[in-house]
Design a protein around this motif. Structure first.
Motif, PDB file in Angstrom:
ATOM      1  N   GLY A 131      48.180  42.234   5.387  1.00 29.36           N
ATOM      2  CA  GLY A 131      47.655  41.086   4.651  1.00 29.36           C
ATOM      3  C   GLY A 131      48.724  40.018   4.475  1.00 29.36           C
ATOM      4  N   GLN A 132      49.925  40.439   4.067  1.00 29.27           N
ATOM      5  CA  GLN A 132      51.033  39.498   3.908  1.00 29.27           C
ATOM      6  C   GLN A 132      51.407  38.855   5.242  1.00 29.27           C
ATOM      7  N   GLU A 137      56.917  33.963   1.720  1.00 28.40           N
ATOM      8  CA  GLU A 137      57.217  35.044   2.645  1.00 28.40           C
ATOM      9  C   GLU A 137      57.796  34.445   3.914  1.00 28.40           C
ATOM     10  N   TYR A 138      58.817  35.072   4.470  1.00 33.25           N
ATOM     11  CA  TYR A 138      59.420  34.597   5.721  1.00 33.25           C
ATOM     12  C   TYR A 138      60.146  35.773   6.355  1.00 33.25           C
ATOM     13  N   PRO A 139      60.255  35.775   7.698  1.00 33.93           N
ATOM     14  CA  PRO A 139      60.920  36.896   8.362  1.00 33.93           C
ATOM     15  C   PRO A 139      62.429  36.855   8.129  1.00 33.93           C
ATOM     16  N   GLU A 198      54.111  26.542  -5.960  1.00 35.82           N
ATOM     17  CA  GLU A 198      52.872  27.217  -6.343  1.00 35.82           C
ATOM     18  C   GLU A 198      52.157  27.644  -5.072  1.00 35.82           C
ATOM     19  N   TYR A 199      51.596  28.842  -5.073  1.00 38.74           N
ATOM     20  CA  TYR A 199      50.844  29.328  -3.920  1.00 38.74           C
ATOM     21  C   TYR A 199      49.903  30.424  -4.399  1.00 38.74           C
ATOM     22  N   PRO A 200      48.748  30.599  -3.720  1.00 38.72           N
ATOM     23  CA  PRO A 200      47.799  31.623  -4.176  1.00 38.72           C
ATOM     24  C   PRO A 200      48.327  33.018  -3.872  1.00 38.72           C
ATOM     25  N   VAL A 201      47.969  33.968  -4.713  1.00 34.63           N
ATOM     26  CA  VAL A 201      48.378  35.359  -4.508  1.00 34.63           C
ATOM     27  C   VAL A 201      47.180  36.296  -4.287  1.00 34.63           C
ATOM     28  N   THR A 202      45.949  35.813  -4.610  1.00 34.07           N
ATOM     29  CA  THR A 202      44.771  36.659  -4.400  1.00 34.07           C
ATOM     30  C   THR A 202      44.210  36.432  -3.005  1.00 34.07           C
TER      31      THR A 202
END
Lengths: 243, 243, 243, 243
Positions: A151-152, A169-171, D169-173
Motif C-alpha cells: 500500500g505504501q 515516503e521515499y526510497p 500535510e498529506y492523507p494517511v487513510t
C-alpha cells in the motif's frame, strides 16, 4: 532482400505468445514480492521466472538474426538489449511488460490520439504497479526504509509519477532510487503525452471552428485540379469541333 | 562583408578542440570534487582548470572580434559572457559543457525532432551530473547540510530536475540554492522540450491519418501549377495552329 | 462611435506614467518589507503607497468611463477591478506591477515567440520577487513560521513557482497560503508558456525541414493566381486578335 | 432510426434539472462535512443525498434505454456508470458535479479556446473544493491524520493539484489517498490543458505574423476556384460568339 519480411513475420507471430509469457512473468513476480513464498513455491516461481527470461533472450537473438542490417538494428534496439541483459537488477527486467500495451493498443483502432492515450494510460498503470513491486522488494530489507508495505509502495509510486512528491515516503536504497528515477522519467513522459494530446485536439478544433480560415486540405486542391481538368477538356472539345 | 564567414570559419575549426578542452575541464572538476585531492595533485588540477578557463576566454574574445556587428553579437551572446566571466562562482562555470552536446547533436543527423530529443536528454544528463558535483562541493562544508555524499547529491539532482522534490535532501547554502534554481529551470525546460516534441509528433501523425483532410502542401501546389501550365501550352498550340 | 479611439488614446498616453508609478510603488513596498522602517520613514512610505493606489483607482475609473460598452468592459476587466479594490489584502495589490512587463514587451519587437518568452520570464521574475516580499511580510509575525528572512522567502518562492516544493519551508498563515496559491498558478502558467513556445518552434522547424511536404502558404496561392490571370489575359488577346 | 434524436432530446431537457439537483447534492454534502450535523438535520441531509442519487440512477438508466446501440453506449459511458454505482465510496460520488461545468460552458459561447479554459478553471475549482470536503471527511476520524480542518484540507488540495506537494500535510487513510490520486490526475490534466491552450494560441499568432508565409486557407482556395470559373465562362462566351 527478403529479410525485413522475415523479421516482420517473426514479430507478428511472436506477438501473442510473448504477451502471454510476459503476463506469466508479471504474475510470478507479483507472487514473489507480495506473498514472499518460501520452500518449494519459491523454487517453482524462480524456475518460471528463469524460463520466461530465456524466452525473451531467444526472441531478442531471433530478431537480431533476422534483421536486414544487424548493426543498425542493434543500435536502434539498444533498450531491448538492456532490458534482456540486466536480470541482475531484478526490478528493471519488468519494464519489458510494456509489450502488453502494444497488444492492447492494437485492439483500440487506428485513430492516433486514441492509441496514444491508451498507450500512455496503460503504460502509466503498468509502470506504477511494477515500480511499486520493485521498490517494495528493494526497500523492505533496509532497516531505515519508510516503504515497507505494498500500500505504501503504491502510494509512493503515484505521488512520484505525478511529480507531486510529498516526501512522506521515499526510497533509501540505491536500487530503490534507480527505480524512482525511471518512474520520474515515466512521469515526465506521461505529463508530456497528455499535454501533447490535448494540444493536438485543441489545434484541430480551433482550425475547424471557422471554416473560411481553415487550412486548405488535399481535398480542396483535388477539387481545384478537377476544375482545371474540366477547362482543358472544354478547350479540347472546342478545338476538335472547329477542326 | 567577409567577417561573418570568418566567424563561421573560426567556430567550425574551434569546435572539436573546444569540446576536448571542455572534457578535460569536466574531468579535472570531477577529480577535484570527488577525490578531494591535496598537495601536488590539487595544484596540478588547479593549473589545468585555469588553463581551460583561459582557452574559453580566448575563444570568447576571438568570436566577438570576428563578429560583423560586435554590439549586436555582444547582446545576443550575453550568456556566453556570464559563463566565461563568473569563475568565482565555480559551479556555474561548468554549464559551458553543453558545447559537447552540440558536437554530439551533429552526429545524429538532420531530423529536427531527433536532434531536439538528443539535445534535451544529453543536456539533462550533463546538467544532473554537473549540478551534483557543484552542490556537493558547496554543501559538504556546511554543518547543517543534508547532502554530504555524491550519491545523495545525484539523488537530490534527479528529484529536483523532474520537479518531484521529496524534500528528504535540499541545499542549505546560498551557492547550493543558486545551483538548485538553475537545475529547476533546467527541469522546466526539459519537461517543456519533451512535451513539445511529443506534441509535434502527434500533430503530424493526426494530419497524416486522413489523407483527404491533410493540409495542402507545396508539392500539391506544384502539381496544380503544372496543370495550369499545360493548359497555357495547349492554348498556345491551338493559337499557332489556327494562325 | 469615437469612444474606443478615446480609450486607446488614454491607454497609450497613460502607459509610461503608470509604469513609473508602479516602479515607485514597488520600491516603497520593498523598503517597507525589507527595511521595516519606523517613525517618519514609515509614514512617508505609507503616504507614497496610498498616492500610488489613488492613481491606479483614477486610471481604472477613467478607462471604464471612456469604454464604448461599459458593462462589457467591466466584465472583461474584472481582474483589474479586483487588483484595484483589494488593498486590504496588501500583497495581492502588487500583482499590478505586471504593467511594467507590458512596457518591456514593446521594446522587444514584434516576433510573437520572442514577446511571449520575454513576458513569461519577466513575469516570473517579478512574481517571485513580489511573492517573496508578500509572504515574508505575512509570515514573519507568526510564531510557527519557517519563512523569517528574505533569503528564505526567495528560496521558497523559487521552489514553489517551479512546482518542486521540497517542503523545507512553507507558509502557515492564511495570507501566506493565498500568496502561495497565486504563485503556484503562476508556476503552471510559466511551465505552460515555455512548453508552448518550444512546441510552436518545433512544429515550425519540422514543417521547414522538408520543403516539398511544407504547408501551402498564401504566397504559393498568390503565385498560382498569377498563372491563372496570365492564362485569362492570353485568352483575351487571342479573342481580340481573331475579332 | 429515431432513437438518437430521443436520447438527444432527453439530454437536452434533463440538463438544467440535473444541474439543479447536483447543486442541491453539493450543498447537502458541504453541510454534512462542514457542519457535521446530528439528529434530525443529519437524517434530513441523508434523505436529500439519497434522493439526489436516485435521480442520477434514473437519468443513467433512461439514457442507456434511449441509446441506439446500448452496448456501445455502455462502453463509452463506463465512467458515468462508475460514478453512479460507487456510492459506498462517498467522496467519489461528487465527481458527478462536473455536469455544472458543462452548463456553465454553454453560457460562454462557441470559441473553442475560451470554452476549454472555462472548463479547465471551473473543473479545477470544483475538484479542489470537492476533494477538500472528501479528504477532510475521510481523514479527520484517523488519529494520525494531519488534515483535520477545512482550511488545511483546502491548502493540501491546492498544493496537490498544482503538483507542488510540500509534504507538510498529506492523507494517511486509504480513502484519502484514493481522493489524492484523483486530484493528482486532475492536476496533470489541468497543467496539460493550460499548456495546450497557450500552445494553440502561440501557433496561431506565429502563423498570423507573416501574412505571406501564412498557411493557405479554404478562403484562398475559394478565390482561386472563382478565377478558374471565370476563365471557363470566358471560354464559353468565346465559343458561343464564334458559333
Amino acid at each position: 532482400m527478403t529479410s525485413p519480411a522475415r523479421l516482420d513475420r517473426w514479430e507478428h507471430r511472436a506477438e501473442w505468445p510473448l504477451a502471454a509469457i510476459a503476463l506469466v512473468f508479471l504474475a510470478a513476480y507479483s507472487l514473489e514480492v507480495l506473498a514472499a513464498p518460501s520452500g518449494r513455491t519459491a523454487l517453482a516461481i524462480g524456475l518460471v521466472t528463469r524460463v520466461c527470461w530465456a524466452v525473451f533472450v531467444i526472441d531478442y537473438l531471433a530478431r537480431i538474426w533476422l534483421a536486414d542490417d544487424r548493426w543498425r538494428w542493434f543500435w536502434r534496439h539498444l533498450m531491448d538489449l538492456l532490458i534482456v541483459v540486466l536480470p541482475v537488477l531484478r526490478p528493471l527486467r519488468l519494464v519489458r511488460l510494456v509489450i502488453l500495451v502494444t497488444v492492447l493498443q492494437k485492439a483500440v483502432g487506428n485513430a492516433i490520439r486514441g492509441r496514444v492515450v491508451v498507450y500512455a494510460v496503460a503504460g502509466a498503470v503498468l509502470l506504477v504497479y511494477v515500480a511499486s513491486l520493485a521498490v517494495l522488494q528493494a526497500e523492505r530489507v533496509d532497516p531505515h526504509a519508510s516503504i515497507t508495505s505494498f500500500g505504501q509502495a503504491l502510494w509512493w509510486s503515484i505521488t512520484t509519477i505525478t511529480t507531486v512528491g510529498y516526501g512522506d515516503e521515499y526510497p533509501v536504497t540505491t536500487t530503490g532510487r534507480v527505480i524512482a528515477g525511471l518512474l520520474m522519467i515515466g512521469g515526465i513522459g506521461l505529463l508530456g503525452t497528455i499535454t501533447a494530446t490535448i494540444a493536438s485536439w485543441i489545434v484541430q478544433r480551433v482550425a475547424e471552428e471557422d471554416t473560411a480560415s481553415q487550412a486548405a486540405t488535399v481535398a480542396h486542391i483535388a477539387e481545384l485540379r478537377d476544375e482545371i481538368r474540366a477547362l482543358r477538356a472544354q478547350l479540347q472539345v472546342h478545338d476538335e469541333v472547329r477542326t
